[in-house]
Design a protein around this motif. Structure first.
Motif, PDB file in Angstrom:
ATOM      1  N   ASP A  37       0.832  -1.202   0.000  1.00 15.75           N
ATOM      2  CA  ASP A  37       0.000   0.000   0.000  1.00 15.75           C
ATOM      3  C   ASP A  37       0.867   1.254   0.000  1.00 15.75           C
ATOM      4  O   ASP A  37       0.597   2.203  -0.752  1.00 15.75           O
ATOM      5  CB  ASP A  37      -0.935  -0.004   1.213  1.00 15.75           C
ATOM      6  CG  ASP A  37      -1.882   1.176   1.193  1.00 15.75           C
ATOM      7  OD1 ASP A  37      -2.683   1.277   0.239  1.00 15.75           O
ATOM      8  OD2 ASP A  37      -1.824   2.009   2.127  1.00 15.75           O
ATOM      9  N   ASP A  38       1.914   1.263   0.825  1.00 13.24           N
ATOM     10  CA  ASP A  38       2.831   2.408   0.851  1.00 13.24           C
ATOM     11  C   ASP A  38       3.441   2.645  -0.519  1.00 13.24           C
ATOM     12  O   ASP A  38       3.580   3.785  -0.962  1.00 13.24           O
ATOM     13  CB  ASP A  38       3.941   2.195   1.880  1.00 13.24           C
ATOM     14  CG  ASP A  38       3.473   2.336   3.313  1.00 13.24           C
ATOM     15  OD1 ASP A  38       2.338   2.808   3.536  1.00 13.24           O
ATOM     16  OD2 ASP A  38       4.249   1.959   4.217  1.00 13.24           O
ATOM     17  N   LEU A  39       3.816   1.566  -1.198  1.00 16.46           N
ATOM     18  CA  LEU A  39       4.376   1.684  -2.540  1.00 16.46           C
ATOM     19  C   LEU A  39       3.366   2.309  -3.497  1.00 16.46           C
ATOM     20  O   LEU A  39       3.695   3.241  -4.233  1.00 16.46           O
ATOM     21  CB  LEU A  39       4.796   0.301  -3.054  1.00 16.46           C
ATOM     22  CG  LEU A  39       5.224   0.241  -4.518  1.00 16.46           C
ATOM     23  CD1 LEU A  39       6.549   0.968  -4.727  1.00 16.46           C
ATOM     24  CD2 LEU A  39       5.313  -1.201  -4.983  1.00 16.46           C
ATOM     25  N   ILE A  40       2.140   1.822  -3.462  1.00 16.60           N
ATOM     26  CA  ILE A  40       1.110   2.293  -4.388  1.00 16.60           C
ATOM     27  C   ILE A  40       0.841   3.783  -4.221  1.00 16.60           C
ATOM     28  O   ILE A  40       0.714   4.513  -5.197  1.00 16.60           O
ATOM     29  CB  ILE A  40      -0.191   1.480  -4.216  1.00 16.60           C
ATOM     30  CG1 ILE A  40       0.028   0.022  -4.646  1.00 16.60           C
ATOM     31  CG2 ILE A  40      -1.342   2.097  -5.013  1.00 16.60           C
ATOM     32  CD1 ILE A  40      -1.083  -0.924  -4.222  1.00 16.60           C
ATOM     33  N   LEU A  44       5.012   8.971  -7.208  1.00 16.35           N
ATOM     34  CA  LEU A  44       4.334   9.948  -8.058  1.00 16.35           C
ATOM     35  C   LEU A  44       4.159   9.449  -9.486  1.00 16.35           C
ATOM     36  O   LEU A  44       3.208   9.831 -10.154  1.00 16.35           O
ATOM     37  CB  LEU A  44       5.085  11.278  -8.053  1.00 16.35           C
ATOM     38  CG  LEU A  44       4.999  12.074  -6.761  1.00 16.35           C
ATOM     39  CD1 LEU A  44       5.820  13.354  -6.876  1.00 16.35           C
ATOM     40  CD2 LEU A  44       3.555  12.397  -6.412  1.00 16.35           C
ATOM     41  N   GLU A  45       5.069   8.583  -9.949  1.00 16.87           N
ATOM     42  CA  GLU A  45       4.935   8.078 -11.318  1.00 16.87           C
ATOM     43  C   GLU A  45       3.731   7.151 -11.483  1.00 16.87           C
ATOM     44  O   GLU A  45       3.370   6.803 -12.591  1.00 16.87           O
ATOM     45  CB  GLU A  45       6.207   7.394 -11.797  1.00 16.87           C
ATOM     46  CG  GLU A  45       6.576   6.143 -11.061  1.00 16.87           C
ATOM     47  CD  GLU A  45       7.608   6.360  -9.959  1.00 16.87           C
ATOM     48  OE1 GLU A  45       8.287   5.391  -9.615  1.00 16.87           O
ATOM     49  OE2 GLU A  45       7.737   7.482  -9.445  1.00 16.87           O
ATOM     50  N   THR A  54      -2.822   5.562 -12.532  1.00 15.82           N
ATOM     51  CA  THR A  54      -2.365   5.155 -13.861  1.00 15.82           C
ATOM     52  C   THR A  54      -2.569   3.648 -14.006  1.00 15.82           C
ATOM     53  O   THR A  54      -2.976   2.969 -13.063  1.00 15.82           O
ATOM     54  CB  THR A  54      -0.871   5.467 -14.043  1.00 15.82           C
ATOM     55  OG1 THR A  54      -0.130   4.711 -13.084  1.00 15.82           O
ATOM     56  CG2 THR A  54      -0.584   6.956 -13.888  1.00 15.82           C
ATOM     57  N   ASP A  55      -2.252   3.134 -15.179  1.00 18.81           N
ATOM     58  CA  ASP A  55      -2.343   1.685 -15.390  1.00 18.81           C
ATOM     59  C   ASP A  55      -1.477   0.922 -14.385  1.00 18.81           C
ATOM     60  O   ASP A  55      -1.872  -0.132 -13.895  1.00 18.81           O
ATOM     61  CB  ASP A  55      -1.928   1.316 -16.813  1.00 18.81           C
ATOM     62  CG  ASP A  55      -2.927   1.767 -17.860  1.00 18.81           C
ATOM     63  OD1 ASP A  55      -4.085   2.072 -17.499  1.00 18.81           O
ATOM     64  OD2 ASP A  55      -2.554   1.816 -19.049  1.00 18.81           O
ATOM     65  N   THR A  56      -0.308   1.477 -14.070  1.00 22.81           N
ATOM     66  CA  THR A  56       0.592   0.814 -13.128  1.00 22.81           C
ATOM     67  C   THR A  56      -0.011   0.766 -11.733  1.00 22.81           C
ATOM     68  O   THR A  56      -0.009  -0.284 -11.084  1.00 22.81           O
ATOM     69  CB  THR A  56       1.955   1.526 -13.083  1.00 22.81           C
ATOM     70  OG1 THR A  56       2.523   1.516 -14.400  1.00 22.81           O
ATOM     71  CG2 THR A  56       2.909   0.837 -12.119  1.00 22.81           C
ATOM     72  N   SER A  57      -0.526   1.890 -11.257  1.00 20.51           N
ATOM     73  CA  SER A  57      -1.108   1.871  -9.912  1.00 20.51           C
ATOM     74  C   SER A  57      -2.351   0.994  -9.861  1.00 20.51           C
ATOM     75  O   SER A  57      -2.599   0.314  -8.866  1.00 20.51           O
ATOM     76  CB  SER A  57      -1.416   3.284  -9.410  1.00 20.51           C
ATOM     77  OG  SER A  57      -2.308   3.951 -10.260  1.00 20.51           O
ATOM     78  N   ASN A  58      -3.112   0.969 -10.940  1.00 19.43           N
ATOM     79  CA  ASN A  58      -4.278   0.075 -10.992  1.00 19.43           C
ATOM     80  C   ASN A  58      -3.851  -1.386 -10.957  1.00 19.43           C
ATOM     81  O   ASN A  58      -4.484  -2.212 -10.297  1.00 19.43           O
ATOM     82  CB  ASN A  58      -5.124   0.348 -12.229  1.00 19.43           C
ATOM     83  CG  ASN A  58      -5.904   1.633 -12.124  1.00 19.43           C
ATOM     84  OD1 ASN A  58      -6.276   2.066 -11.041  1.00 19.43           O
ATOM     85  ND2 ASN A  58      -6.150   2.261 -13.269  1.00 19.43           N
TER      86      ASN A  58
END
Length: 71
Positions: A37-40, A44-45, A54-58
Motif C-alpha cells: 500500500d505504501d508503494l502504491i 508519483l509516477e 495510472t495503469d501501473t497503480s491500478n
C-alpha cells in the motif's frame, strides 16, 4: 511470522516495482500489505498530472486486492 497465500506470478509481477518483495513477504500478511500500500500511494509516477491512478497503480492495486482476498 505468519504464512499467507501469494502466487509466484504475483511475486514476479511485483518485483519490478518492489525489489524487496521477498523481504516484505517475510513480514507476514499485515506487514506485506502495508508495504505494498505504501508503494502504491507514495510513487508519483503511479499517478497522472491530475493525481489520478495510472495503469501501473491500478495493476498494483489489483494485486493487493487479490492477495487480500486470497487470505
Amino acid at each position: 511470522m505468519s504464512k499467507f497465500i501469494i502466487t509466484d506470478n504475483q511475486i514476479e509481477e511485483l518485483k519490478p516495482y518492489m525489489p524487496n518483495v521477498d523481504e516484505s513477504i517475510n513480514k507476514g500478511l499485515g506487514g506485506f500489505l502495508i508495504d505494498l500500500d505504501d508503494l502504491i500511494v507514495s510513487k508519483l509516477e503511479f499517478f497522472d498530472n491530475d493525481y489520478h491512478a495510472t495503469d501501473t497503480s491500478n495493476k498494483l492495486q489489483k494485486i493487493y486486492d487479490e492477495i487480500y482476498n486470497q487470505n
